[in-house]
Design a protein around this motif. Structure first.
Motif, PDB file in Angstrom:
ATOM      1  N   GLU A 129       0.798  -1.230   0.000  1.00 18.27           N
ATOM      2  CA  GLU A 129       0.000   0.000   0.000  1.00 18.27           C
ATOM      3  C   GLU A 129       0.830   1.279   0.000  1.00 18.27           C
ATOM      4  OE1 GLU A 129       0.405  -1.406   4.280  1.00 18.27           O
ATOM      5  OE2 GLU A 129      -0.102  -2.345   2.395  1.00 18.27           O
ATOM      6  N   HIS A 130       2.140   1.183   0.083  1.00 19.32           N
ATOM      7  CA  HIS A 130       2.968   2.384   0.038  1.00 19.32           C
ATOM      8  C   HIS A 130       3.000   3.015  -1.347  1.00 19.32           C
ATOM      9  CE1 HIS A 130       5.420   1.592   3.959  1.00 19.32           C
ATOM     10  NE2 HIS A 130       4.150   1.796   4.170  1.00 19.32           N
ATOM     11  N   GLY A 131       2.601   2.274  -2.373  1.00 23.04           N
ATOM     12  CA  GLY A 131       2.486   2.836  -3.716  1.00 23.04           C
ATOM     13  C   GLY A 131       3.810   3.127  -4.388  1.00 23.04           C
ATOM     14  N   VAL A 132       4.862   2.417  -4.012  1.00 24.09           N
ATOM     15  CA  VAL A 132       6.172   2.659  -4.604  1.00 24.09           C
ATOM     16  C   VAL A 132       6.740   1.384  -5.204  1.00 24.09           C
ATOM     17  CG1 VAL A 132       6.729   4.583  -3.063  1.00 24.09           C
ATOM     18  CG2 VAL A 132       7.388   2.253  -2.414  1.00 24.09           C
ATOM     19  N   GLU A 133       7.719   1.565  -6.080  1.00 23.51           N
ATOM     20  CA  GLU A 133       8.573   0.481  -6.530  1.00 23.51           C
ATOM     21  C   GLU A 133       9.894   0.680  -5.811  1.00 23.51           C
ATOM     22  OE1 GLU A 133       8.493   1.122 -10.774  1.00 23.51           O
ATOM     23  OE2 GLU A 133       6.749  -0.190 -10.954  1.00 23.51           O
ATOM     24  N   GLU A 134      10.618  -0.416  -5.591  1.00 26.53           N
ATOM     25  CA  GLU A 134      11.804  -0.295  -4.758  1.00 26.53           C
ATOM     26  C   GLU A 134      12.957  -1.107  -5.332  1.00 26.53           C
ATOM     27  OE1 GLU A 134      12.751  -0.681   0.021  1.00 26.53           O
ATOM     28  OE2 GLU A 134      10.754  -1.078  -0.739  1.00 26.53           O
ATOM     29  N   ALA A 135      14.146  -0.517  -5.285  1.00 25.45           N
ATOM     30  CA  ALA A 135      15.381  -1.233  -5.592  1.00 25.45           C
ATOM     31  C   ALA A 135      16.170  -1.292  -4.298  1.00 25.45           C
ATOM     32  CB  ALA A 135      16.179  -0.513  -6.670  1.00 25.45           C
ATOM     33  N   ILE A 136      16.626  -2.493  -3.950  1.00 26.33           N
ATOM     34  CA  ILE A 136      17.367  -2.704  -2.705  1.00 26.33           C
ATOM     35  C   ILE A 136      18.769  -3.162  -3.085  1.00 26.33           C
ATOM     36  CG2 ILE A 136      17.488  -3.986  -0.546  1.00 26.33           C
ATOM     37  CD1 ILE A 136      14.405  -4.425  -0.883  1.00 26.33           C
ATOM     38  N   LEU A 137      19.760  -2.316  -2.836  1.00 26.17           N
ATOM     39  CA  LEU A 137      21.157  -2.629  -3.111  1.00 26.17           C
ATOM     40  C   LEU A 137      21.791  -3.176  -1.838  1.00 26.17           C
ATOM     41  CD1 LEU A 137      23.817  -2.547  -4.735  1.00 26.17           C
ATOM     42  CD2 LEU A 137      24.030  -0.144  -4.020  1.00 26.17           C
ATOM     43  N   VAL A 138      22.363  -4.367  -1.935  1.00 23.82           N
ATOM     44  CA  VAL A 138      23.025  -4.985  -0.790  1.00 23.82           C
ATOM     45  C   VAL A 138      24.480  -4.515  -0.778  1.00 23.82           C
ATOM     46  CG1 VAL A 138      23.639  -7.140   0.355  1.00 23.82           C
ATOM     47  CG2 VAL A 138      21.508  -6.985  -0.956  1.00 23.82           C
ATOM     48  N   LEU A 139      24.829  -3.685   0.202  1.00 27.41           N
ATOM     49  CA  LEU A 139      26.191  -3.168   0.321  1.00 27.41           C
ATOM     50  C   LEU A 139      27.127  -4.169   0.978  1.00 27.41           C
ATOM     51  CD1 LEU A 139      25.466   0.447   1.608  1.00 27.41           C
ATOM     52  CD2 LEU A 139      25.973  -0.259  -0.740  1.00 27.41           C
ATOM     53  N   ASP A 140      26.599  -4.897   1.957  1.00 30.04           N
ATOM     54  CA  ASP A 140      27.407  -5.838   2.716  1.00 30.04           C
ATOM     55  C   ASP A 140      26.492  -6.893   3.312  1.00 30.04           C
ATOM     56  OD1 ASP A 140      29.836  -6.763   3.717  1.00 30.04           O
ATOM     57  OD2 ASP A 140      29.647  -5.637   5.572  1.00 30.04           O
ATOM     58  N   GLY A 141      27.001  -8.101   3.481  1.00 32.45           N
ATOM     59  CA  GLY A 141      26.188  -9.190   4.011  1.00 32.45           C
ATOM     60  C   GLY A 141      25.305  -9.757   2.910  1.00 32.45           C
ATOM     61  N   ALA A 142      24.122 -10.205   3.297  1.00 29.02           N
ATOM     62  CA  ALA A 142      23.169 -10.770   2.351  1.00 29.02           C
ATOM     63  C   ALA A 142      21.764 -10.552   2.887  1.00 29.02           C
ATOM     64  CB  ALA A 142      23.434 -12.252   2.137  1.00 29.02           C
ATOM     65  N   ALA A 143      20.781 -10.655   1.982  1.00 35.41           N
ATOM     66  CA  ALA A 143      19.379 -10.495   2.365  1.00 35.41           C
ATOM     67  C   ALA A 143      18.524 -11.393   1.486  1.00 35.41           C
ATOM     68  CB  ALA A 143      18.949  -9.038   2.229  1.00 35.41           C
ATOM     69  N   VAL A 144      17.354 -11.735   2.007  1.00 29.81           N
ATOM     70  CA  VAL A 144      16.382 -12.521   1.257  1.00 29.81           C
ATOM     71  C   VAL A 144      15.091 -11.725   1.167  1.00 29.81           C
ATOM     72  CG1 VAL A 144      15.030 -14.658   1.180  1.00 29.81           C
ATOM     73  CG2 VAL A 144      17.376 -14.699   2.047  1.00 29.81           C
ATOM     74  N   LEU A 145      14.599 -11.534  -0.058  1.00 31.86           N
ATOM     75  CA  LEU A 145      13.301 -10.913  -0.288  1.00 31.86           C
ATOM     76  C   LEU A 145      12.282 -12.038  -0.410  1.00 31.86           C
ATOM     77  CD1 LEU A 145      11.361  -8.579  -1.074  1.00 31.86           C
ATOM     78  CD2 LEU A 145      12.110  -8.939  -3.452  1.00 31.86           C
ATOM     79  N   ARG A 146      11.288 -12.028   0.474  1.00 29.29           N
ATOM     80  CA  ARG A 146      10.190 -12.993   0.411  1.00 29.29           C
ATOM     81  C   ARG A 146       8.913 -12.223   0.133  1.00 29.29           C
ATOM     82  NH1 ARG A 146      13.404 -15.030   4.522  1.00 29.29           N
ATOM     83  NH2 ARG A 146      14.114 -17.166   4.149  1.00 29.29           N
ATOM     84  N   VAL A 147       8.219 -12.580  -0.948  1.00 28.14           N
ATOM     85  CA  VAL A 147       6.973 -11.905  -1.282  1.00 28.14           C
ATOM     86  C   VAL A 147       5.803 -12.821  -0.977  1.00 28.14           C
ATOM     87  CG1 VAL A 147       8.024 -10.318  -2.932  1.00 28.14           C
ATOM     88  CG2 VAL A 147       7.187 -12.515  -3.718  1.00 28.14           C
TER      89      VAL A 147
END
Length: 129
Positions: A53-71
């Motif tokens: 509901e935030h109404g945005v598109e997002e790019a997530i740049l991983v600078l260090d470490g790691a991340a998991v996007l779960r939709v």
């Protein structure tokens, strides 16, 4: 756009997550398609919500470490240092830091459907006389 001079992280809570956060750039009124550029320092296994509901598109740049996007549809995408995760408009889910934590930069932009609905931008000229 409003550019902030970041001196130090701000301790924030996003859901149940404690994180270091800085808003580097944010939109000034409705004169930019870019909503914000933010820096996140996530503790190990921290989870940030992604809100459709935030109404945005997002790019997530991983600078260090790691991340998991779960939709919400069950998709899970893992990204390590230097990778970018793209979150389309209308997507809900979470971003979870790896067991070593993560440092991220998020770039949030208005969705194309929102931009088309905005009035055209016309630069203001200041009368110098």
């Amino acid at each position: 756009m409003i550019v902030n001079r970041a001196v130090a992280d701000v301790a924030v809570t996003a859901g149940d997550t404690q994180a270091g956060w800085q808003c580097l750039i944010r939109r000034g009124m409705l004169h930019s398609e870019c909503e914000s550029v933010e820096y996140w320092r996530l503790r190990p296994d921290a989870v940030l919500p992604v809100h459709a509901e935030h109404g945005v598109e997002e790019a997530i740049l991983v600078l260090d470490g790691a991340a998991v996007l779960r939709v919400d549809d069950g998709t899970a995408l893992r990204a390590g240092r230097g990778a970018v995760l793209l979150v389309p408009h209308g997507t809900a889910g979470t971003v979870q830091a790896a067991s070593s934590g993560a440092r991220l930069v998020t770039v949030r932009v208005l969705a194309a459907s929102v931009c088309r609905a905005l009035p055209p931008r016309v630069p203001e000229l200041v009368d110098q006389t």
